[in-house]
Write an enzyme that holds these catalytic residues in place. Structure first.
Site, short mmCIF file in Angstrom:
data_model
loop_
_atom_site.label_atom_id
_atom_site.label_comp_id
_atom_site.label_asym_id
_atom_site.label_seq_id
_atom_site.Cartn_x
_atom_site.Cartn_y
_atom_site.Cartn_z
CG ASP A 470 -2.00 1.10 1.12
OD1 ASP A 470 -2.29 1.57 0.00
OD2 ASP A 470 -2.52 1.51 2.18
CG MET A 471 4.90 1.25 0.22
SD MET A 471 4.96 2.35 1.66
CE MET A 471 5.67 1.28 2.89
#
Length: 795
Positions: A470-471
């Site tokens: 989830d970067m």
């Protein structure tokens, strides 16, 4: 003495049991040995042997040496290792204690020296980087966008997203004279039925003599910029929806009079209508044809066009001023898609992206980016990262790609180059990569430059390959021309969650500061893979890999529990893939940088930011596991179902049993870097624990926060954001804090500045708190000026 003996025995048993567990996991032997020593001391106390004092002196001395070896001369790590043992020594030293003989002198000597070492470390900041940024102008006439100096017409002041104002009345010499000029309360407060992440994150616009801001429930408020007097309020009547991950609005957008004229007939769009329950009447004024327009995105997936003078709906735009953003979506689950950030208005277009809920379902709405005629609402082009080549307006019966990577943060644009820049997120599920197409892989977790006329992608620069963490690229790119050996280059500066700050040529996407590749950990669930390498920028705030010695707590007890948790998780450094075992994700998905981004000074060629360091954990839960079966989508923290996938996912901050971070502080800084060289010149702890603990102790720990900074022409940066309720000012060149003001609610928004009608510089902050961060909830708009007098305030 019996009670004292029992205390020693109980603490010793806890440390011994946990120490054995930790040793089996391959962790430090200290806790096992300390537990055994405390048990022996407890037994000796009960038999009233003086050897108890000698044994305890040896334990305290050994602990002091071990603590210094592990953590260095650093107050907070030392305090958590030594504090409990120093307190336990006091009863053994009290007058009248039958154990108090000559051995007590040895214990007292060790106790006193250890205490002095601990207290003296308070005066030393082991984490401070001292230095100074450029004090002189490097670029004498920088491009600041098309916003007049006295205004703030886009989220980042202009579409360049610099968050820099050339106004220079407030300086390091006089910023201490800032006082509250007026305050206003919107009346929109978090309610008992709201989702956890109901937040005030809005940055107001200042146009002519008015301010415009939105509230979490999508009210648009117009205020007089001089006094804070309410001019009008528009309530979009957004219904509650427990399926949203966010209930927030970061801002509105503005179309100037006469801009973006169109010959297209109103209503000529081919958009199909999506059935929805009516929201009810939203404003008492009849709609009208508008010259200027404000655009308000709503959390029930609409885009509204309003008249800046009255708040009336603009009848010339879409369907009587309302555009339904669910058109042509492949899936239309309520609460799964909406815009939290303002659209970008450029070249006669209003370009809208949106947020797609993370980890709720593999079949979700598209992350498509759409450009509409700003006057009529006609769809001009659509760029979908799941189908990137076909940008012509979608036909009435067609649908966009399922769950394609979205862009939930703020965009920037360069009209001269004809490009608009979108920070891209990931395809849901975020921690499982088996569902992604080659096109989605190419554009996820990147910045993409789209052609303003056609919507075609001109270039893309990716910051995470095959993102499993989830970067998302979380922040608005800042457009700033960079002085290089080859001359002045059109630059674009992008901060990332993983801590790297990329400086690119915005015309080509090529790096101005070098980008390398570093090896990344391998090993994933069956059918997935991890990229063998990951990008790294020459300008980086990425933390050092976490160690077991970095675990923290209020005492040795919870620190040991954190070490056990650390040793139980999978962790091989940055980009350790998620796992069924549970993975430590550091930096966590909260990011080193998040939507607040950075501020850049285009004259001095420097940046001011607020790097944050908090670890998270990620655990993949097989579908046949009972936890996965019971998953009910808990927002960005907790278990989310990933409906249709083989795994649910649990995301949590890495916290101790007491609810504080397991990693030792500092967790938050302010920092300054040179954009030409990539060197970080200074970095200081930021924020106190005053609002984090039951005791209001104003200890400068370096605390978490979310929000953004601005820089002014006077060389002063302004930032709230931290979890303590303060608004602060800093000298940009060296980061020295110059001013702070206690505020009535959390300041998790980016401030802004402008000149009022009397030519006075105003600094405005929206302070309403952040539901999931846990800061004080409120509904305040606060305006400051030099020698300000509180007037025109509306309660």
């Amino acid at each position: 003495m019996l009670a004292l003996s029992v205390i020693f025995l109980l603490i010793g048993l806890f440390l011994l049991g946990g120490g054995i567990w930790l040793a089996v996991l391959g962790g430090s032997l200290y806790y096992l040995l300390a537990g055994a020593a405390l048990i022996a001391t407890g037994v000796l106390i009960r038999t009233r042997r003086a050897a108890a004092q000698l044994l305890y002196a040896l334990l305290l001395l050994s602990t002091a040496l071990w603590a210094l070896w592990e953590s260095g001369y650093d107050w907070w790590p030392l305090a958590t290792r030594l504090g409990l043992l120093l307190l336990l020594a006091i009863p053994l030293l009290l007058p009248g204690n039958t154990l108090r003989r000559k051995p007590a002198l040895a214990l007292f000597a060790v106790w006193a020296v250890t205490g002095v070492i601990l207290l003296s470390s308070l005066a030393y900041d082991a984490h401070r980087i001292e230095g100074q940024l450029n004090t002189e102008s490097i670029v004498s006439d920088p491009d600041l966008g098309d916003t007049p100096a006295n205004n703030w017409t886009s989220y980042g002041r202009s579409n360049h997203g610099q968050r820099y104002s050339p106004i220079d009345q407030i300086t390091p010499d006089n910023v201490g004279e800032l006082e509250l000029a007026w305050q206003y309360q919107t009346g929109d407060l978090k309610g008992p039925q709201d989702i956890g992440e109901t937040t005030y994150e809005a940055t107001p616009l200042k146009i002519a003599d008015s301010l415009y801001l939105c509230t979490p429930h999508n009210w648009l408020v117009a205020l007089h910029a001089d006094t804070g007097e309410e001019l009008w309020v528009y309530n979009a009547q957004v219904p509650l929806d427990s399926q949203r991950q966010h209930q927030t609005c970061r801002g509105v957008s503005y179309l100037a009079p006469g801009a973006g004229t169109s010959d297209a007939p109103v209503g000529s769009s081919s958009l199909r209508t999506v059935s929805r329950e009516p929201a009810g009447p939203a404003h008492e004024l009849a709609s009208k044809t508008c010259d200027a327009q404000l655009f308000l995105p709503t959390s029930d997936a609409r885009l509204l066009a309003l008249d800046p003078a009255t708040g009336a709906r603009c009848s010339n735009f879409a369907d009587d001023g309302e555009l339904d953003l669910m058109h042509n979506m492949p899936y239309t689950q309520s609460g799964f898609y909406y815009s939290t950030s303002p659209p970008i208005v450029i070249a006669g277009l209003v370009i809208v992206a949106g947020s797609v809920n993370d980890n709720y379902a593999i079949n979700a709405p598209s992350g498509v980016i759409r450009a509409y005629d700003a006057r009529s609402g006609e769809l001009r082009w659509n760029w979908d990262s799941g189908n990137p080549e076909d940008t012509a307006p979608i036909a009435e019966g067609d649908t966009y790609a399922t769950s394609s990577p979205n862009s939930w943060a703020i965009a920037s644009a360069d009209e001269d180059l004809g490009l608009v820049y979108f920070p891209m997120g990931n395809r849901t599920p975020d921690q499982i990569g088996v569902y992604r197409s080659p096109a989605e892989e190419k554009y996820a977790s990147s910045v993409v430059a789209l052609n303003l006329e056609t919507g075609q992608a001109e270039w893309v620069q990716q910051f995470v390959h095959h993102d499993l963490w989830d970067m998302d690229t979380p922040a608005q790119p800042s457009l700033v021309d960079i002085e290089t050996e080859q001359g002045l280059q059109p630059g674009l500066v992008v901060p990332t969650k993983q801590g790297d700050v990329y400086v690119l040529n915005r015309a080509t996407g090529e790096p101005i500061l070098p980008i390398g590749e570093e090896p990344a950990p391998q090993g994933t669930i069956e059918g997935d893979y991890a990229a063998p390498t990951q990008p790294v920028s020459a300008l980086s705030f990425a933390p050092s890999p976490m160690r077991s010695a970095d675990m923290w707590g209020a005492s040795l007890l919870d620190q040991m529990v954190c070490r056990i948790r650390f040793q139980s998780l999978r962790y091989e450094g940055r980009y350790t893939p998620p796992s069924v075992q549970g993975t430590l994700v550091y930096p966590g998905n909260f990011g080193v940088f998040n939507w607040g981004g950075i501020a850049v000074d285009p004259e001095r060629q420097v940046m001011f930011g607020m790097p944050l360091y908090l670890a998270f954990t990620a655990r993949l839960i097989p579908r046949d596991d009972s936890d996965a079966a019971k998953a009910s989508n808990s927002g960005e923290q907790g278990i989310n179902s990933n409906a249709g996938a083989d795994y649910a996912v649990e995301m949590q901050p890495f916290l101790s049993p007491l609810g504080i971070p397991c990693q030792q502080p500092p967790w938050g800084y302010v920092a300054g870097a040179d954009l030409r060289t990539g060197k970080v010149h200074w970095q200081h702890k930021n924020g106190t624990v005053q609002d984090m603990t039951p005791l209001p102790l104003k200890l400068k720990l370096g605390v978490p926060g979310i929000g953004g900074p601005i820089i002014t022409g006077g060389g002063v940066a302004f930032l709230a954001a931290t979890v303590d309720d303060y608004f602060r000012a800093y000298r940009v060149t060296d980061g020295e804090q110059l001013w702070e003001q206690r505020i009535p609610a959390g300041g998790q928004a980016t401030p802004m500045t402008y000149l009022n009608s009397r030519g006075e510089q105003m600094v405005v902050l929206v302070a309403g708190g952040h539901g999931s961060v846990g800061t004080t909830i409120g509904d305040y708009v606060l305006a400051y000026k030099l020698g300000g007098e509180a007037d025109g305030a509306k309660e």
